[in-house]
Motif scaffolding. Structure first.
Motif, PDB file in Angstrom:
ATOM      1  N   LEU A   1       1.495  -1.159   0.294  1.00 14.44           N
ATOM      2  CA  LEU A   1      -0.022   0.078  -0.451  1.00 14.44           C
ATOM      3  C   LEU A   1       1.141   1.504   0.256  1.00 14.44           C
ATOM      4  N   HIS A   2       0.338   2.081  -0.682  1.00 13.49           N
ATOM      5  CA  HIS A   2       1.210   3.718  -1.114  1.00 13.49           C
ATOM      6  C   HIS A   2       0.027   4.434  -1.378  1.00 13.49           C
ATOM      7  N   VAL A   3       0.149   5.394   0.595  1.00 16.76           N
ATOM      8  CA  VAL A   3      -0.767   6.526  -0.018  1.00 16.76           C
ATOM      9  C   VAL A   3      -0.996   7.752  -0.666  1.00 16.76           C
ATOM     10  N   THR A   4      -1.367   8.275  -0.362  1.00 14.66           N
ATOM     11  CA  THR A   4      -1.195   9.585  -1.168  1.00 14.66           C
ATOM     12  C   THR A   4      -1.747  10.466  -0.944  1.00 14.66           C
ATOM     13  N   GLN A   5      -1.320  12.113  -0.479  1.00 17.44           N
ATOM     14  CA  GLN A   5      -2.159  13.180  -0.143  1.00 17.44           C
ATOM     15  C   GLN A   5      -3.237  13.846  -0.386  1.00 17.44           C
ATOM     16  N   PRO A   6      -4.464  13.559  -0.071  1.00 18.52           N
ATOM     17  CA  PRO A   6      -5.921  13.709  -0.452  1.00 18.52           C
ATOM     18  C   PRO A   6      -5.405  15.416  -1.447  1.00 18.52           C
ATOM     19  N   LEU A   7      -5.898  15.226  -2.544  1.00 19.55           N
ATOM     20  CA  LEU A   7      -5.862  16.448  -3.671  1.00 19.55           C
ATOM     21  C   LEU A   7      -6.691  17.048  -3.187  1.00 19.55           C
TER      22      LEU A   7
END
Length: 141
Positions: free
Chosen positions: A37-43
């Motif tokens: 899992l890689h989590v990206t910051q909310p846009l």
């Protein structure tokens, strides 16, 4: 003890030696599948339409790049896995994905507190620990 589904979050901070250390634990304990899992910051919601979609594609591509070395190791070891890139706040997203995937174990790397934010609200690892009922293995340097 072995686990049938292990969730292994990988961030830009846990690449290289750190990710490899957590991955080695996951590979030793896994009797089934590893979920990366890689989590990206909310846009920002200020950006909409095609620009928002383009930013999301770029974030997903960066996430896949971050997961690339770990994916190569799992392919080389012939261990079943699948990878997810999800948008959200890291701790909450890790807990959510662990439940969605019915993970038996979450393996995270930690090196202690990183700054004032960690001191005030806790590290990502601490927040996952407080909010999950899934077993958590924390790997220190």
């Amino acid at each position: 003890m072995s686990y049938s589904k292990i969730l292994l979050p990988v961030s830009g901070k846990t690449r290289g030696e750190r990710a490899n250390k957590a991955l080695q634990h996951a590979m030793q304990l896994c009797a089934g599948e590893i979920i990366l899992l890689h989590v990206t910051q909310p846009l920002s919601q200020m950006v909409g339409g095609e620009a928002h979609a383009q930013l999301k594609r770029e974030e997903n591509a960066q996430g896949q790049t971050c997961l690339g070395p770990v994916i190569q190791e799992l392919e080389k070891a012939k261990i079943p896995f699948h990878a997810r890139v999800e948008e959200g706040t890291p701790a909450e997203t890790i807990v959510r994905v662990a439940h969605e995937e019915n993970a038996d174990l979450i393996i995270m790397f930690t090196d202690g507190r990183d700054g004032l934010e960690d001191l005030l609200i806790g590290s990502i690892t601490e927040r996952v620990l407080r909010n999950t009922d899934t077993a958590l293995l924390v790997v220190r340097r």
